[in-house]
Design an enzyme around this catalytic site. Structure first.
Site, PDB file in Angstrom:
ATOM      1  N   ASP A  30       3.079  -0.884  -2.899  1.00 12.96           N
ATOM      2  CA  ASP A  30       3.549  -2.270  -2.911  1.00 12.96           C
ATOM      3  C   ASP A  30       5.070  -2.273  -2.971  1.00 12.96           C
ATOM      4  O   ASP A  30       5.693  -1.476  -3.665  1.00 12.96           O
ATOM      5  CB  ASP A  30       2.954  -3.008  -4.115  1.00 12.96           C
ATOM      6  CG  ASP A  30       3.071  -4.508  -3.986  1.00 12.96           C
ATOM      7  OD1 ASP A  30       2.029  -5.172  -3.824  1.00 12.96           O
ATOM      8  OD2 ASP A  30       4.202  -5.036  -4.042  1.00 12.96           O
ATOM      9  N   ILE A  31       5.682  -3.219  -2.230  1.00  9.45           N
ATOM     10  CA  ILE A  31       7.143  -3.299  -2.171  1.00  9.45           C
ATOM     11  C   ILE A  31       7.731  -3.815  -3.488  1.00  9.45           C
ATOM     12  O   ILE A  31       8.910  -3.577  -3.777  1.00  9.45           O
ATOM     13  CB  ILE A  31       7.569  -4.199  -0.986  1.00  9.45           C
ATOM     14  CG1 ILE A  31       8.996  -3.907  -0.553  1.00  9.45           C
ATOM     15  CG2 ILE A  31       7.386  -5.671  -1.304  1.00  9.45           C
ATOM     16  CD1 ILE A  31       9.388  -4.569   0.767  1.00  9.45           C
ATOM     17  N   ASN A  87      -6.929 -10.873  -4.881  1.00  6.91           N
ATOM     18  CA  ASN A  87      -6.648 -12.299  -5.029  1.00  6.91           C
ATOM     19  C   ASN A  87      -7.173 -13.053  -3.817  1.00  6.91           C
ATOM     20  O   ASN A  87      -7.139 -12.542  -2.695  1.00  6.91           O
ATOM     21  CB  ASN A  87      -5.142 -12.516  -5.160  1.00  6.91           C
ATOM     22  CG  ASN A  87      -4.556 -11.794  -6.369  1.00  6.91           C
ATOM     23  OD1 ASN A  87      -5.191 -11.720  -7.419  1.00  6.91           O
ATOM     24  ND2 ASN A  87      -3.353 -11.255  -6.214  1.00  6.91           N
ATOM     25  N   HIS A 100      -6.527  -7.405   0.658  1.00  3.93           N
ATOM     26  CA  HIS A 100      -6.002  -6.154   0.109  1.00  3.93           C
ATOM     27  C   HIS A 100      -6.464  -6.028  -1.324  1.00  3.93           C
ATOM     28  O   HIS A 100      -6.500  -7.003  -2.070  1.00  3.93           O
ATOM     29  CB  HIS A 100      -4.475  -6.112   0.189  1.00  3.93           C
ATOM     30  CG  HIS A 100      -3.802  -7.371  -0.254  1.00  3.93           C
ATOM     31  ND1 HIS A 100      -3.729  -8.486   0.559  1.00  3.93           N
ATOM     32  CD2 HIS A 100      -3.202  -7.706  -1.408  1.00  3.93           C
ATOM     33  CE1 HIS A 100      -3.102  -9.462  -0.085  1.00  3.93           C
ATOM     34  NE2 HIS A 100      -2.780  -9.018  -1.294  1.00  3.93           N
ATOM     35  N   LEU A 101      -6.789  -4.815  -1.689  1.00 13.18           N
ATOM     36  CA  LEU A 101      -7.141  -4.495  -3.063  1.00 13.18           C
ATOM     37  C   LEU A 101      -5.885  -3.926  -3.720  1.00 13.18           C
ATOM     38  O   LEU A 101      -5.292  -2.962  -3.220  1.00 13.18           O
ATOM     39  CB  LEU A 101      -8.261  -3.450  -3.073  1.00 13.18           C
ATOM     40  CG  LEU A 101      -9.028  -3.257  -4.376  1.00 13.18           C
ATOM     41  CD1 LEU A 101      -9.804  -4.526  -4.742  1.00 13.18           C
ATOM     42  CD2 LEU A 101      -9.977  -2.076  -4.247  1.00 13.18           C
ATOM     43  N   HIS A 102      -5.457  -4.556  -4.815  1.00 12.99           N
ATOM     44  CA  HIS A 102      -4.350  -4.005  -5.604  1.00 12.99           C
ATOM     45  C   HIS A 102      -4.919  -2.913  -6.510  1.00 12.99           C
ATOM     46  O   HIS A 102      -5.904  -3.141  -7.223  1.00 12.99           O
ATOM     47  CB  HIS A 102      -3.735  -5.076  -6.510  1.00 12.99           C
ATOM     48  CG  HIS A 102      -3.056  -6.203  -5.800  1.00 12.99           C
ATOM     49  ND1 HIS A 102      -1.690  -6.276  -5.655  1.00 12.99           N
ATOM     50  CD2 HIS A 102      -3.554  -7.316  -5.215  1.00 12.99           C
ATOM     51  CE1 HIS A 102      -1.374  -7.396  -5.021  1.00 12.99           C
ATOM     52  NE2 HIS A 102      -2.488  -8.051  -4.735  1.00 12.99           N
TER      53      HIS A 102
HETATM   54  P1  5GP Z   1      -1.159 -11.031  -3.000  1.00 12.84           P
HETATM   55  O1  5GP Z   1      -0.324 -11.960  -3.843  1.00 12.84           O
HETATM   56  O2  5GP Z   1      -1.376 -11.572  -1.609  1.00 12.84           O
HETATM   57  O3  5GP Z   1      -2.430 -10.627  -3.677  1.00 12.84           O
HETATM   58  O4  5GP Z   1      -0.338  -9.701  -2.882  1.00 12.84           O
HETATM   59  C1  5GP Z   1       0.578  -9.475  -1.854  1.00 12.84           C
HETATM   60  C2  5GP Z   1       1.331  -8.216  -2.227  1.00 12.84           C
HETATM   61  O5  5GP Z   1       2.008  -7.775  -1.075  1.00 12.84           O
HETATM   62  C3  5GP Z   1       2.381  -8.435  -3.321  1.00 12.84           C
HETATM   63  O6  5GP Z   1       2.117  -7.571  -4.413  1.00 12.84           O
HETATM   64  C4  5GP Z   1       3.684  -8.108  -2.624  1.00 12.84           C
HETATM   65  O7  5GP Z   1       4.616  -7.455  -3.456  1.00 12.84           O
HETATM   66  C5  5GP Z   1       3.235  -7.239  -1.468  1.00 12.84           C
HETATM   67  N1  5GP Z   1       4.101  -7.279  -0.310  1.00 12.84           N
HETATM   68  C6  5GP Z   1       4.631  -8.386   0.274  1.00 12.84           C
HETATM   69  N2  5GP Z   1       5.381  -8.042   1.338  1.00 12.84           N
HETATM   70  C7  5GP Z   1       5.309  -6.680   1.422  1.00 12.84           C
HETATM   71  C8  5GP Z   1       5.881  -5.729   2.317  1.00 12.84           C
HETATM   72  O8  5GP Z   1       6.607  -6.047   3.266  1.00 12.84           O
HETATM   73  N3  5GP Z   1       5.591  -4.414   2.095  1.00 12.84           N
HETATM   74  C9  5GP Z   1       4.795  -4.025   1.050  1.00 12.84           C
HETATM   75  N4  5GP Z   1       4.585  -2.706   0.920  1.00 12.84           N
HETATM   76  N5  5GP Z   1       4.229  -4.894   0.198  1.00 12.84           N
HETATM   77  C10 5GP Z   1       4.493  -6.203   0.374  1.00 12.84           C
END
Ligand code: 5GP
Ligand code: ZN
Length: 114
Positions: A30-31, A87, A100-102
């Site tokens: 994750d970024i 989420n 996506h699975l965190h």
């Molecule tokens: P969500 O809130 O949709 O469950 O999680 C999205 C995740 O994607 C967040 O944890 C966010 O930091 C990550 N994310 C967003 N943009 C990028 C990106 O360009 N590269 C990476 N590696 N992760 C990203």
């Protein structure tokens, strides 16, 4: 899907910080990590939200979890423990609309989440 950030990582338009890949699944760091380990595990197939998963997606949904456990074992933190989270939609905190699975590890997780 051409305008999807995670599809661009799958097709190589945006190179991910990859930690795992097979025919169906890609995992990358994750970024904006929320823990010492914060990996996103995605199906290569575009599925916008968990609500959009079909019966034919059951196997890959299971594979996401299997990859999480494999990464945890390989990383040496499976016994200490880790968290997997998916989420869904606005109230669930979803920001990227490709499921996506965190995988979070390396610190004590709190419950309930914020
Ligand atoms: P969500 O809130 O949709 O469950 O999680 C999205 C995740 O994607 C967040 O944890 C966010 O930091 C990550 N994310 C967003 N943009 C990028 C990106 O360009 N590269 C990476 N590696 N992760 C990203
Ligand atoms: Zn996508």
């Amino acid at each position: 899907m051409t305008d999807c950030l995670f599809c661009k990582m799958v097709n190589g338009d945006i190179p991910p910080d990859k930690v795992y890949e097979d025919d169906e699944v890609l995992a990358f760091n994750d970024i904006n990590p929320q823990a010492p380990v914060h990996v996103l595990i995605i199906p290569k197939k575009h599925i916008a939200t968990l609500n959009d998963a079909e019966d034919s997606d059951t196997q890959v949904l299971g594979q996401l979890n299997q990859v999480a456990a494999k990464l945890a074992k390989d990383g040496g933190y499976a016994d200490d423990g880790y968290r997997v989270v998916m989420n869904c939609n606005t109230a669930g905190g979803q920001a990227v609309y490709h499921i996506h699975l965190h995988l979070l590890a390396g610190r004590q997780m709190s419950w309930p989440p914020g």
